[in-house]
Design a protein around this motif. Sequence first.
Motif, short mmCIF file in Angstrom:
data_model
loop_
_atom_site.label_atom_id
_atom_site.label_comp_id
_atom_site.label_asym_id
_atom_site.label_seq_id
_atom_site.Cartn_x
_atom_site.Cartn_y
_atom_site.Cartn_z
N ASN A 13 -14.75 6.17 -2.43
CA ASN A 13 -16.01 5.80 -3.09
C ASN A 13 -16.63 4.62 -2.34
OD1 ASN A 13 -17.64 4.09 -5.12
ND2 ASN A 13 -17.41 6.04 -6.19
N ARG A 14 -17.88 4.80 -1.90
CA ARG A 14 -18.52 3.77 -1.07
C ARG A 14 -18.65 2.45 -1.81
NH1 ARG A 14 -24.16 5.19 1.72
NH2 ARG A 14 -22.73 6.67 2.76
N ARG A 15 -19.05 2.49 -3.06
CA ARG A 15 -19.23 1.25 -3.83
C ARG A 15 -17.90 0.53 -4.02
NH1 ARG A 15 -19.46 0.47 -9.38
NH2 ARG A 15 -19.41 2.73 -9.69
N HIS A 16 -16.85 1.28 -4.36
CA HIS A 16 -15.53 0.67 -4.52
C HIS A 16 -15.03 0.12 -3.18
CE1 HIS A 16 -15.69 2.10 -8.48
NE2 HIS A 16 -15.10 3.28 -8.33
N LEU A 17 -15.28 0.83 -2.10
CA LEU A 17 -14.81 0.40 -0.79
C LEU A 17 -15.51 -0.88 -0.35
CD1 LEU A 17 -12.97 0.99 1.61
CD2 LEU A 17 -14.80 2.42 2.57
N VAL A 18 -16.81 -0.98 -0.61
CA VAL A 18 -17.55 -2.20 -0.27
C VAL A 18 -17.00 -3.39 -1.06
CG1 VAL A 18 -19.79 -3.36 -0.40
CG2 VAL A 18 -19.64 -1.02 0.45
N SER A 19 -16.74 -3.17 -2.35
CA SER A 19 -16.16 -4.23 -3.18
C SER A 19 -14.79 -4.64 -2.66
CB SER A 19 -16.05 -3.77 -4.64
OG SER A 19 -17.33 -3.50 -5.19
N LEU A 20 -14.00 -3.66 -2.25
CA LEU A 20 -12.66 -3.94 -1.73
C LEU A 20 -12.74 -4.76 -0.45
CD1 LEU A 20 -9.57 -3.43 -1.91
CD2 LEU A 20 -9.96 -1.42 -0.46
N THR A 56 0.83 -1.20 0.00
CA THR A 56 0.00 0.00 0.00
C THR A 56 0.87 1.25 0.00
OG1 THR A 56 -1.76 -1.16 1.19
CG2 THR A 56 -1.82 1.24 1.22
N THR A 57 1.98 1.21 0.73
CA THR A 57 2.91 2.34 0.72
C THR A 57 3.47 2.57 -0.67
OG1 THR A 57 3.51 1.90 3.03
CG2 THR A 57 5.02 3.27 1.74
N VAL A 58 3.85 1.49 -1.34
CA VAL A 58 4.35 1.60 -2.71
C VAL A 58 3.27 2.19 -3.62
CG1 VAL A 58 5.17 0.31 -4.71
CG2 VAL A 58 6.00 -0.28 -2.44
N SER A 59 2.04 1.76 -3.44
CA SER A 59 0.94 2.28 -4.26
C SER A 59 0.70 3.76 -3.99
CB SER A 59 -0.34 1.49 -3.97
OG SER A 59 -0.19 0.14 -4.31
N LEU A 60 0.82 4.18 -2.73
CA LEU A 60 0.64 5.59 -2.39
C LEU A 60 1.73 6.45 -3.03
CD1 LEU A 60 -0.38 5.35 1.37
CD2 LEU A 60 -1.79 6.24 -0.51
N LEU A 61 2.92 5.91 -3.16
CA LEU A 61 4.01 6.64 -3.80
C LEU A 61 3.89 6.62 -5.32
CD1 LEU A 61 7.01 5.40 -1.60
CD2 LEU A 61 5.85 7.61 -1.48
N LYS A 62 3.38 5.51 -5.85
CA LYS A 62 3.32 5.34 -7.29
C LYS A 62 2.03 5.91 -7.89
CE LYS A 62 3.67 1.69 -10.81
NZ LYS A 62 3.77 0.23 -11.03
N THR A 63 0.89 5.53 -7.33
CA THR A 63 -0.41 5.98 -7.85
C THR A 63 -1.32 6.41 -6.69
OG1 THR A 63 -1.19 3.68 -7.80
CG2 THR A 63 -0.32 4.50 -9.90
N PRO A 64 -0.99 7.52 -6.02
CA PRO A 64 -1.78 7.94 -4.85
C PRO A 64 -3.23 8.26 -5.19
CG PRO A 64 -0.29 9.69 -5.57
CD PRO A 64 0.10 8.46 -6.33
N GLN A 65 -3.48 8.76 -6.39
CA GLN A 65 -4.84 9.12 -6.76
C GLN A 65 -5.74 7.90 -6.84
OE1 GLN A 65 -2.22 9.30 -8.68
NE2 GLN A 65 -2.66 8.11 -10.53
N GLN A 66 -5.18 6.76 -7.25
CA GLN A 66 -5.99 5.55 -7.35
C GLN A 66 -6.36 5.03 -5.96
OE1 GLN A 66 -5.29 2.45 -10.00
NE2 GLN A 66 -4.80 3.75 -11.74
N VAL A 67 -5.44 5.09 -5.03
CA VAL A 67 -5.74 4.65 -3.67
C VAL A 67 -6.84 5.52 -3.07
CG1 VAL A 67 -4.80 4.35 -1.34
CG2 VAL A 67 -3.40 3.76 -3.34
N ARG A 68 -6.75 6.83 -3.28
CA ARG A 68 -7.76 7.74 -2.74
C ARG A 68 -9.13 7.49 -3.37
NH1 ARG A 68 -3.43 11.63 -2.87
NH2 ARG A 68 -4.11 12.29 -4.95
N ARG A 69 -9.16 7.21 -4.67
CA ARG A 69 -10.43 6.96 -5.35
C ARG A 69 -11.09 5.69 -4.84
NH1 ARG A 69 -9.28 6.69 -11.46
NH2 ARG A 69 -11.47 6.03 -11.46
N ILE A 70 -10.31 4.68 -4.53
CA ILE A 70 -10.88 3.42 -4.06
C ILE A 70 -11.50 3.59 -2.68
CG2 ILE A 70 -10.35 1.06 -3.35
CD1 ILE A 70 -8.16 0.99 -5.47
N VAL A 71 -10.78 4.22 -1.76
CA VAL A 71 -11.25 4.31 -0.37
C VAL A 71 -12.29 5.40 -0.18
CG1 VAL A 71 -9.07 3.37 0.51
CG2 VAL A 71 -9.34 5.85 0.26
#
Length: 311
Positions: free
Chosen positions: A69-76, A52-67
């Motif tokens: 969005n309620r629908r994405h978060l439920v799927s996760l 997750t740390t690597v993802s935050l450094l590499k694609t932080p916008q994607q991590v923020r979009r997942i967490v």
Amino acid sequence: MTKQMKGILLAAGGASLWGGSGAAAQYLFEQTGITTSWLVAVRLLLAGIVLTTVSLLKTPQQVRRIVSNRRHLVSLIGFALLGMLNSQLTYFLAVKYSNAPTATVIQYLQPVIIIIWLAIAQRQWPRRIDCISIIIALIGTFLLVTGGHLGTLALTPAAIFWGLWCAVAAALYTLLPRPLLAKFDALAVCGLAMLLSGIGMLPEIIIHRLPSLSLMGWLLVAYIVVFGTMFSYTMFLQSMRYISPAVTGILSAFEPLVATFLAVTLLGTRLTGAAIVGSLLILLTTLLQSIPSNYYQRIFFLTGKHKTKTK
């Protein structure tokens, strides 16, 4: 080095590291008092933090979009609990009650379970090659479970239960994240799923004291977390940039091969002839499912064309 060779080495290396983690877990279960739940909790939590740390450094916008969005978060969360945690925990339980080669091979019944599920969900008969795969897998499972003798079991009921449930969990692991993987980077999705799973298992780390392990034991735990989880996943994921999914599927056979080799040579695990044949048949189903369908269409077309000419 060509891109194809690089992809082959990455896929084979990642699968080999996965297989090594199964053998390492078998040693820990047999030689130490380590619990399955503690090992899974440590593996998921530490690997989840790093990825997750690597993802935050590499694609932080994607991590923020997942967490965010309620629908994405439920799927996760569903993927984390029913896919990630479920597959990891049942796999190690299967290793504990049988051995690394058996647990790893039974896990490869996953394609057959997916075939059956999709056939029911889509209300249509499987393809011809899918039916062949199911028959081969059933024969292989029979040989592995019974040793080729009717009325007897070569595995304990607990080993059979956790092994088959591990295959179901592996199928859920494959099917559940599809909507998320279609929109987001796989590293971000799996890193967050590992982190959530590890947090869910955190009481296992807090309540229980650290196990009393030798230096070898701690090195094996470190191997399972670092090489058997983070490196293996990253290498296998990177291989898909250079080779087709069909080739990566075929090379995934290195996982049970390495697990079997290490368990037999280093841990003294014994496999009967029936178990070996059954394992090969189950692995054959993965090979059949990895080959693109257009290849089978060509084969059947050429076969039919040849028969027409010979009449």
